[in-house]
Design a protein around this motif. Sequence first.
Motif, PDB file in Angstrom:
ATOM      1  N   VAL A  48      16.702  -8.686  -7.464  1.00  0.00           N
ATOM      2  CA  VAL A  48      17.136  -9.319  -6.198  1.00  0.00           C
ATOM      3  C   VAL A  48      16.869 -10.698  -6.032  1.00  0.00           C
ATOM      4  N   GLN A  49      17.695 -11.742  -6.057  1.00  0.00           N
ATOM      5  CA  GLN A  49      17.435 -12.856  -5.618  1.00  0.00           C
ATOM      6  C   GLN A  49      17.268 -13.305  -4.077  1.00  0.00           C
ATOM      7  N   VAL A  50      16.267 -13.762  -3.564  1.00  0.00           N
ATOM      8  CA  VAL A  50      15.704 -14.046  -2.170  1.00  0.00           C
ATOM      9  C   VAL A  50      15.715 -15.683  -2.103  1.00  0.00           C
ATOM     10  N   SER A  51      15.510 -16.028  -0.926  1.00  0.00           N
ATOM     11  CA  SER A  51      15.475 -17.436  -0.644  1.00  0.00           C
ATOM     12  C   SER A  51      13.985 -17.947  -1.314  1.00  0.00           C
ATOM     13  N   SER A  52      12.911 -17.288  -1.292  1.00  0.00           N
ATOM     14  CA  SER A  52      11.736 -17.440  -1.400  1.00  0.00           C
ATOM     15  C   SER A  52      10.994 -16.435  -1.948  1.00  0.00           C
ATOM     16  N   ASN A  53       9.790 -16.826  -2.664  1.00  0.00           N
ATOM     17  CA  ASN A  53       8.944 -15.850  -2.949  1.00  0.00           C
ATOM     18  C   ASN A  53       8.013 -15.236  -1.899  1.00  0.00           C
ATOM     19  N   GLY A  54       8.025 -16.200  -0.741  1.00  0.00           N
ATOM     20  CA  GLY A  54       7.270 -15.551   0.546  1.00  0.00           C
ATOM     21  C   GLY A  54       8.104 -14.719   1.233  1.00  0.00           C
ATOM     22  N   GLU A  55       9.668 -14.776   1.272  1.00  0.00           N
ATOM     23  CA  GLU A  55      10.491 -13.792   1.603  1.00  0.00           C
ATOM     24  C   GLU A  55      10.395 -12.515   0.915  1.00  0.00           C
ATOM     25  N   ALA A  56      10.229 -12.706  -0.360  1.00  0.00           N
ATOM     26  CA  ALA A  56      10.222 -11.315  -1.210  1.00  0.00           C
ATOM     27  C   ALA A  56       9.003 -10.743  -0.913  1.00  0.00           C
ATOM     28  N   ALA A  57       7.687 -11.280  -0.681  1.00  0.00           N
ATOM     29  CA  ALA A  57       6.683 -10.734  -0.311  1.00  0.00           C
ATOM     30  C   ALA A  57       6.536  -9.885   0.796  1.00  0.00           C
ATOM     31  N   ARG A  58       7.389 -10.777   1.900  1.00  0.00           N
ATOM     32  CA  ARG A  58       7.603 -10.040   3.279  1.00  0.00           C
ATOM     33  C   ARG A  58       8.269  -8.788   3.337  1.00  0.00           C
ATOM     34  N   ARG A 107       0.766  -1.078   0.039  1.00  0.00           N
ATOM     35  CA  ARG A 107      -0.131  -0.086  -0.124  1.00  0.00           C
ATOM     36  C   ARG A 107       0.882   1.367   0.071  1.00  0.00           C
ATOM     37  N   HIS A 108       2.166   1.203   0.552  1.00  0.00           N
ATOM     38  CA  HIS A 108       2.985   2.193   0.688  1.00  0.00           C
ATOM     39  C   HIS A 108       3.818   2.442  -0.466  1.00  0.00           C
ATOM     40  N   THR A 109       3.832   1.308  -1.138  1.00  0.00           N
ATOM     41  CA  THR A 109       5.020   1.499  -2.315  1.00  0.00           C
ATOM     42  C   THR A 109       4.798   2.711  -3.319  1.00  0.00           C
ATOM     43  N   LYS A 110       5.910   3.414  -3.735  1.00  0.00           N
ATOM     44  CA  LYS A 110       5.933   4.245  -4.733  1.00  0.00           C
ATOM     45  C   LYS A 110       6.097   3.784  -5.829  1.00  0.00           C
ATOM     46  N   ILE A 111       5.343   3.565  -6.468  1.00  0.00           N
ATOM     47  CA  ILE A 111       5.276   2.943  -8.036  1.00  0.00           C
ATOM     48  C   ILE A 111       6.086   3.427  -8.803  1.00  0.00           C
ATOM     49  N   ASP A 112       6.349   4.565  -8.863  1.00  0.00           N
ATOM     50  CA  ASP A 112       6.941   5.726 -10.060  1.00  0.00           C
ATOM     51  C   ASP A 112       8.629   5.500  -9.594  1.00  0.00           C
ATOM     52  N   SER A 113       8.767   5.039  -8.271  1.00  0.00           N
ATOM     53  CA  SER A 113      10.101   5.145  -7.733  1.00  0.00           C
ATOM     54  C   SER A 113      10.813   3.734  -7.541  1.00  0.00           C
ATOM     55  N   LEU A 114      10.238   2.544  -8.280  1.00  0.00           N
ATOM     56  CA  LEU A 114      10.757   1.364  -7.868  1.00  0.00           C
ATOM     57  C   LEU A 114      12.149   1.281  -8.238  1.00  0.00           C
ATOM     58  N   SER A 115      12.961   0.511  -7.168  1.00  0.00           N
ATOM     59  CA  SER A 115      14.525   0.390  -7.612  1.00  0.00           C
ATOM     60  C   SER A 115      14.855  -0.904  -7.496  1.00  0.00           C
ATOM     61  N   ARG A 116      14.202  -1.723  -7.106  1.00  0.00           N
ATOM     62  CA  ARG A 116      14.637  -3.258  -7.115  1.00  0.00           C
ATOM     63  C   ARG A 116      13.350  -4.204  -7.095  1.00  0.00           C
ATOM     64  N   ILE A 117      13.129  -5.348  -7.576  1.00  0.00           N
ATOM     65  CA  ILE A 117      12.345  -6.333  -7.511  1.00  0.00           C
ATOM     66  C   ILE A 117      12.865  -7.511  -6.750  1.00  0.00           C
ATOM     67  N   TYR A 118      12.049  -8.057  -5.774  1.00  0.00           N
ATOM     68  CA  TYR A 118      12.610  -9.519  -5.037  1.00  0.00           C
ATOM     69  C   TYR A 118      11.564 -10.645  -5.732  1.00  0.00           C
ATOM     70  N   SER A 119      12.671 -11.650  -5.794  1.00  0.00           N
ATOM     71  CA  SER A 119      11.952 -13.045  -6.054  1.00  0.00           C
ATOM     72  C   SER A 119      12.870 -13.986  -5.751  1.00  0.00           C
ATOM     73  N   HIS A 120      12.457 -15.280  -5.900  1.00  0.00           N
ATOM     74  CA  HIS A 120      13.536 -16.422  -5.739  1.00  0.00           C
ATOM     75  C   HIS A 120      13.819 -16.468  -7.285  1.00  0.00           C
ATOM     76  N   GLN A 121      15.084 -17.071  -7.390  1.00  0.00           N
ATOM     77  CA  GLN A 121      15.896 -16.844  -8.658  1.00  0.00           C
ATOM     78  C   GLN A 121      14.962 -17.873  -9.849  1.00  0.00           C
ATOM     79  N   GLN A 122      14.193 -18.855  -9.677  1.00  0.00           N
ATOM     80  CA  GLN A 122      13.648 -19.434 -10.538  1.00  0.00           C
ATOM     81  C   GLN A 122      12.443 -18.603 -11.049  1.00  0.00           C
ATOM     82  N   SER A 123      11.665 -17.870 -10.088  1.00  0.00           N
ATOM     83  CA  SER A 123      10.728 -16.783 -10.472  1.00  0.00           C
ATOM     84  C   SER A 123      11.102 -15.874 -11.322  1.00  0.00           C
ATOM     85  N   LEU A 124      12.263 -15.149 -11.124  1.00  0.00           N
ATOM     86  CA  LEU A 124      13.067 -14.278 -11.793  1.00  0.00           C
ATOM     87  C   LEU A 124      13.152 -14.838 -13.223  1.00  0.00           C
ATOM     88  N   ALA A 125      13.693 -15.877 -13.377  1.00  0.00           N
ATOM     89  CA  ALA A 125      13.983 -16.579 -14.522  1.00  0.00           C
ATOM     90  C   ALA A 125      12.808 -16.911 -15.318  1.00  0.00           C
TER      91      ALA A 125
END
Length: 383
Positions: A236-246, A202-220
């Motif tokens: 940015v690769q993280v351990s899971s998509n759940g961690e990316a959302a968190r 809800r607080h994300t400034k969409i016009d100022s996105l600087s990184r996208i988190y996800s698991h490496q397979q999802s990014l691929a």
Amino acid sequence: MTSSTNNNNQTNITEVAEDKLVELRQKIDQVDGELLQLISNRAKLAKQVGEFKKTYANEVDSNPIFYRPEREAQVLKNIMKRNQASDSPISDEKMARLFREIMSVCLDLEAPQKIAFLGPVGTFTHAAALKHFGKASTTVPLTTITDVFREVEAGSAMYGVVPVENSSEGVVNHTLDGFLNSSLKIIGEVELPIHHNFLVARHTKIDSLSRIYSHQQSLAQCRHWLDVNYPNVERVQVSSNGEAARRLQHEWHSAAIAGDVAAAEYDLHKLHENIEDNPSNTTRFLIIGHEDIAPSGQDKTSILVSAHNKAGALIEILKPLSKHGVSMTSIETRPERPNKWAYVFFIDMEGHIEDTNVQAAIDEMRPMVRDLRVLGSYPQAVI
């Protein structure tokens, strides 16, 4: 015709429409009442089943089994078949999912089910656990696949859910390796279409996105979409998509790629849906437990085979399947540690171990190999 007449006609039409809506809503209320009573009756019967099983268990000094995968598979298939015949506007799968949740609540009345899954919360494995057991089950996230096996083996969880293969990325070796040192059995499977969402908070400034988190397979799996829509934003690769959302809970300049469960769990907004490059991407998950499963009428059997180290061993092993008309659905190879250059084969086939042709094929294989273990016969995925 005067404007006054037009206004009167419009008023009459509006009144007729409102009366019709009131009538339809009254009918819906009546049906809701009937549904409530029927679901309540089903729940009472489920409680009686649970009480009977507990009483019977006490009499024969054994542990009652409350979750019956073959029975649930038969019920869901029957629901889908009856839905087709009823000319329902609801799709067969959606109708089955409704009943899946009713069955989940009723099973919880019989005996609460604790389900371990490869976490964290919000992953596709979490979604698979909810799809198979329903939202009334108690799901427990664990850090590794080994932890899931250990939790179920110890009896701390009744069942476990682990990924085994993805249609794009291939087999999950850690899951296959888990069976090498475990006596657990496969009691079910889940097939989950993998749909990725581009999530923001809800607080994300969409016009100022600087990184996208996800698991490496999802990014691929979303690489082309990202190249077109966000080519200059860091991935940015993280351990899971759940961690990316968190992580979005505490960052205003980041987005995440994850599924529906993660979006709901962390109250995130789907800025873009189904951004995967391959819309048919699917992951298969296994349900692991202790008991043998009776035939459901549409089953799979999985076996683990340790072959002799000789030329043509695999061809020899597979001949009985063809001879007895058993269809093999997959085969995977893993090193047999600690033996050097020794391998085991994981073979999935159609049919149940109690089917005459399946049993005959397996019996014929046994003298050809050093070891053969039936990992389980279980219902094929229904929904």
